[in-house]
Design an enzyme around this catalytic site. Sequence first.
Site, PDB file in Angstrom:
ATOM      1  CG  ASP A 353      -1.794   1.241   1.518  1.00 62.25           C
ATOM      2  OD1 ASP A 353      -3.081   1.423   0.731  1.00 62.25           O
ATOM      3  OD2 ASP A 353      -1.454   2.155   2.116  1.00 62.25           O
ATOM      4  CD  GLU A 408      -2.135   2.300  -2.850  1.00 63.62           C
ATOM      5  OE1 GLU A 408      -3.712   2.110  -2.646  1.00 63.62           O
ATOM      6  OE2 GLU A 408      -1.331   2.671  -2.690  1.00 63.62           O
TER       7      GLU A 408
END
Length: 1606
Positions: A353, A408
């Site tokens: 992330d 991401e």
Amino acid sequence: MAMTTSSASSADTVLPSKNKSSQDGTGVIQLDPWLEPYKAGLIKRFSAYKVWRELIGQQGGYEKFTRGYEKFGFQSSTEGITYREWAPNAKEAFLFGEFNSWNHSSHPMTKDEFGVFEITLPHNKDGTPAIEHNSKVKITMVKPDGTRIDRLPAWIKRVTQDLNVSPTYDAIFWNPPGTYQWRNKAPPKPASVKVYEAHIGIATAEGRVGQFTEFTANVLPRIKKLGYNTIQLMAIMEHAYYASFGYQVTSFFAVSSRYGTPEDLKELIDIAHGMGITVLLDVVHSHACKNVLDGLNNFDGSEHQYFHDGPKGRHELWDSRLFNYANYETVRFLMSNLRFYMEEYHFDGFRFDGVTSMMYLHHGIGYGFSGNYQEYFGDTVDLEAVVYLMLANDMLHELYPDCITIAEDVSGMPTLCRPVSQGGVGFDYRLSMAVPDMWIKLLKEKSDDEWDIGNIVFTLTNRRYKEPSIAYCESHDQALVGDKTIAFWLMDKEMYTHMSNLTELTPIIDRGLALHKMIRLVTHSLGGEGYLTFIGNEFGHPEWLDFPRAGNNSSFHYARRQWNVVDDELLRYKYLNDFDAAMNGAEAKVDWLCAPQAYVSLKHEGDKVLSFDRASAIFIFNFHPTQSFADYRIGVPAAGEYKILLNTDEPQYGGHGRVDMSSAFFTRQEPCTRLPFPQSTMAQTLAGKSTWLNQLPDHSVFQLDEQEYLEWARHNMPDASSGMGSTDASSTRNKNIGTTTEKASLFATASKMDRDSFGLEELKDDYREAHLGLSCMVVHGQDLFLAVGRQVRHASLSDLKKNVENISRAAAEEFMEKKQHKVLKVQNIDFDIRRLILNPEGKLLAIVGDEKIVIAALPKTLKQNPRAVSCKSFVLGEYYHINKGPSKIVKVLWHPLSKGFTDVLVMTQDGILRMYNVASDIDEPDQVFNFFGAHGHRSSTYGLDVDDLASFCFGSKFSEWGQLTVYGLTQSGDIYMMCPVMPQNCIIGVSSLDEIRSKLGKETTAPGTTAEERSLVALKIEWLENLLQSAQPHPFSDDVVMVQRPDLKAALTARQGPFLYQPAPYELKDDENRAYDILSLEIEAVDVIAIAHSSGRVDICMAVDRPTARWTLPKSVDPRGRGGYLEETINVQELPVVSVYETVDLGLLSVFGTSPTSTSRAYGLDERRLGIPNHPVLVQDILYGDTFYIYHETGTHCVSIRPWLEKLTSIFEATARGQSARMDSEIKRFYESSVESSVCYVVNTRPTRTSPAAPVIACAVVADPYLDYSLLMLTSSLQLIGIQLSTRPSHDTNGALLTPSLPAQPLALQSEAAFQKTYTPSLSKPGFEEQGGLLNPNGLPLRPKVVLPPGAGKANITVTEENLRFLNMLVQGIRESLREVYSAGDLTQQRVDEQLVEYSRQQDVVNKTHQHTQGFLSNKTQEQANRLDAQNARQMSLMARADNLLQKLMESKEPELSPAEKVWVTEVAKSERAVKAYNERRHKVQAQYEILNRRMREMMPEQSIETPLSSTTVSGPDGLDTKRTHGQSLKRGELGSSTSPSPGAITMTPASSSLPPQPRRATARFGTSQLKSVESDLSIESRLLESTVKQLKELSSRMEVLKIGQ
């Protein structure tokens, strides 16, 4: 409706072979050539990675380094429980908890030298652990100031929260009596990744937090049934705030206790593995929660333990802490965290992330990424974080080859998904985050009948080559409160009332269901190499997602998944769910996700039809809201029968069944617009023609409104007291801009416009002439800067292309009319801008007027700033340039070798060249050079008076002195040269220094030199010595070094010239014009200089004398003690020479008449003939040094010297290889051949004499991966003109196209019979030859593009003789082009027919060969293999018998050895081993001795320059330097003769030196103490070597004695 068809016979996809990875991190350049300019950044990044790898290798490698969880935290053993914690800032530490009744001081811990505290608690007497399982523990520490702090252990594996007591978490010692027994192995890594993104807490239909066990029992079977092979679990790592979606992690090694125990999670993963499902963890290493009591923040009382200190360690948007990835223990903590989840919980990979936040220092906050590669390798990149990601990926893929990592990232970082070994970051996939944004934007802003198919396709296919991506329509981000799911955007409130089969199927529900399926299918099949959906979105989950929080009264109503709606057979949600399963099932059959990117064969905006093929399937989408089509033809890749595999309109998926699923579709051989599928290389992908440049609107890019005109007029008007408001504006337009008369006129006009809003046209002509500059536009990457009067504007070319190419021409016009540009607010611009000059880094912009220069520093976040961007600026050299009369500014250039590109050169008309370093002093120049000599502006130079200086340029980078040389051009056409012109801090190539050193060695030993020449050589040697002493290695590249300008106190840089023209340039008829611009082409073979004149004459010259340094020599000191410098005297015989190869006439005189209107010094093409003076400017092509462009009052021309340069280069190369003995004769034949340069008229802005004037005022060549290779021009009416250019194919040294060749057969296999059976192609030529006459160089059209000012084409056409002649010329040109096209088409068709015949023959031969191999050779091969096995077995048996016989023979003839003989054999063996050991030691010591000796020689200062010069000899032609075969020069002399030079003839000889290039050496970097140390080491090694040799001799003597005794 969308339909997927599959072919009955499909072909395998052949992927390109992988090239061997580069060892310096530049292997990715092979896949993406646009990374070449950033090679230094790649090397720097990879070098930092290798430093970490070496450090980790010293600690046992990844295997040991990443097992920190087995050392730190709580470790149970047979002796007891050991607890370790790293807390360097703490003075003392104590362990306490329920096991000691929370006593803070009873269990002190010991601290080692690394700041690690440790304590071991032995087991109880009964053998039970000292700390009970599931009991609470803590650590208390004493800070340096004496205060005590309590913390949860950083490596704790379980924490719990009791909200009835406190929101703070408690650390739990988790030590269950038994370990979980794993039953299933992890499945193989899926080739086609289909990800189901899930959150355990919301996976229940009840209003509470879901559990691991419930997810295992209820949700896993659903995922398996839907066909997803991968689960991505969110919010697993413990986080204090439930509504944070798991992204505010507090305990990194603890799984969230909300969902159950660690064993429950293990069971979930184990059962998922049993179902064949891969499980990924959503890991958060980009930041950490700022909680102190139960987090990592301020753990040992300091802010910098795991994180950066100060603002760098805080994320402004997320309000969290940012890790310090340069910290050893931080890296160990995070990498061990990854290893822990792989080992302890058997996760199969990670979704990282916040990767964008990690990789950039700005964390992506307020920053828009345009795709410019400078954004990915500039100073905004966090190198430490990128290196950590490389280490993490490298570790995971080395220890777990089947591991999957997903990034991401929203920035589009190149190399993100390439292996670390190639220089990439190492991820397997990236998330295509632009795709869901596109769908939500379309649903928010446009109805489905307004969707742009081209824009959809562009967004879905816009991904980096060979970097896999995972596409998705929506994820958890789109489902959060404040947004809506796609289903809710499509059907909104009707989902509450009309989703039942018992209710009416409304148009909204019908269309919503159809589009929901089509959006998912087109994203699944076209968007990437993987697919992702968020839990519940597979069936169109209603409403949104909102976690319990204070704003919703802690409600769980929207924090759940309503499985009941999809399980209800009466509701229409089941249709979407069933289609999702069918879509994944179809992919499992075809495997399109792991196939190469789809080929889009049709995008029809009117029909809203999209067709593409991928793998063996054809995808057809009809997005039209009201119209269906029958018998619709599309192009397909292969002939055959096609059947429907998946149809969104089937009744089982909520459709109407309008297509018969049993239908078969057959192909027909018909003409089709389908093009061949592009090859998988970046260069071939870029070769396709883009159309956006051809679709630019005809009107101005930046419309100028009335207010802007008035603002300009007020700036230009004098004081109101001038009293000249009655002057007629029209009477002053032919005067020079800026005179008092004209300013008064403008004031009068402005006053009139203030009173009356009409009459704007009266000011436009004055405004147009006022902002008419020489180079008013500059392009850097995808940024466009241009000057409008006194205003600098910026626009994004990428946005412009996107609007033109992916929307429509009308949308582009709307884009421009809305003024999608930014105005740079720059102070001190009170003048009309003539030039914009941007430094190579794109950070400093020089804004140049006639008498003033302003330097503006551009902000880093230019694209995200508002419409008006403030820039810091300052006035440069105010004393020297403002109000200096005739000393107007001629040209401004940034020095190409300046360190940091902060040195700018300013040339004025009086011949003074000033160099400023804007980083140190903006008022005073660092250096001053005078091109008109000591006598000033009116110096006498061999009989000529010097005119004003017209222009200057730098020399070629391929010449050793080139970029240190400045050529100056006067208006009369004289060329002067000064060298060296060098900044104080400079970056220069190592190869250039080697060539300079080699040339100096040759000049030193040259016979017959004069005293003056010897003095000059001595100055050069002194200059080079001082330069090398200041040399420092460049941190990013070994090809260049950082040096400082040598200070020669006894000499100043001398002017050289004027150059002699041999022969004299060709004079055009009635040519009374002046030279205007000069350009030195970037060519390696020879120095070529182009000179542009205002009459349209372009002289192309070759410099006979290549640039070299020259200084003024000091006078001899006379008896009276006076000294100084030699007066500048010019000897015509010693002047440098340029050979005028050809003169190009651009035809301006023939267009605008031939009789001059004035005999004065003014330009011959004056205002009455051209409307304004002609100012031609030369622009170098940035890809090909043999091509340049000239823009002027009537348009733009392109000139390419490639036709004759290739022939000249081949002569030089043949001479260097010894293939041509007499170069003089070859040069003579070359000149007699009279090969001309190729000249192309690119843009014509004034096709007839009566056409309105629209001069081209700027030109730029663009080579950007997104914008392609193109030519941009700007007219005075601010029209942006674009021409697409073509790159050239690669050629070998002989100019032939590179083609693959078969390896030669071994001679033993070649026979006459074999040659008779060799296949002979039937084609007459080896390949299709390029048809000449269709395109000009660089792909430019044969006929110029006619451009008129806005509105000029709308006026009535007056039929005149001139207009008819012009139209007739256009018609004739079109006819000629058509004939050439027809001819090329016939030749192409003939070639196609021949290749079809050849293809059929090759197929027949291949089939026959295959049958022969299968039917005959396979049997023979098996027979041979059987015979070989039998022979091997027989040979082994014979060898065994021979060994037995030999052993028996030895035993019978020689009994056992006596004791004395055994001792003798043992002694011989020991001696041999000793000799071998000493011999190895001798070689090792000798090698070390040689290394140390070479190092000492390199460190001696006197060895840096004298050795190569003193040993230089001239060996003649055979001693030519073979390293550079293209470096040639011209010398004056008679062709074919060695006699005295003749004015009309030249002799061309290779310019390369007879000396080989000297290696790069470090000079004078060590002091006396270091040298003494090295000398001491050398003496020790010498003694050791002598001792070893002595012992070796003794052993050799002993061996000889032993052998004699034997």
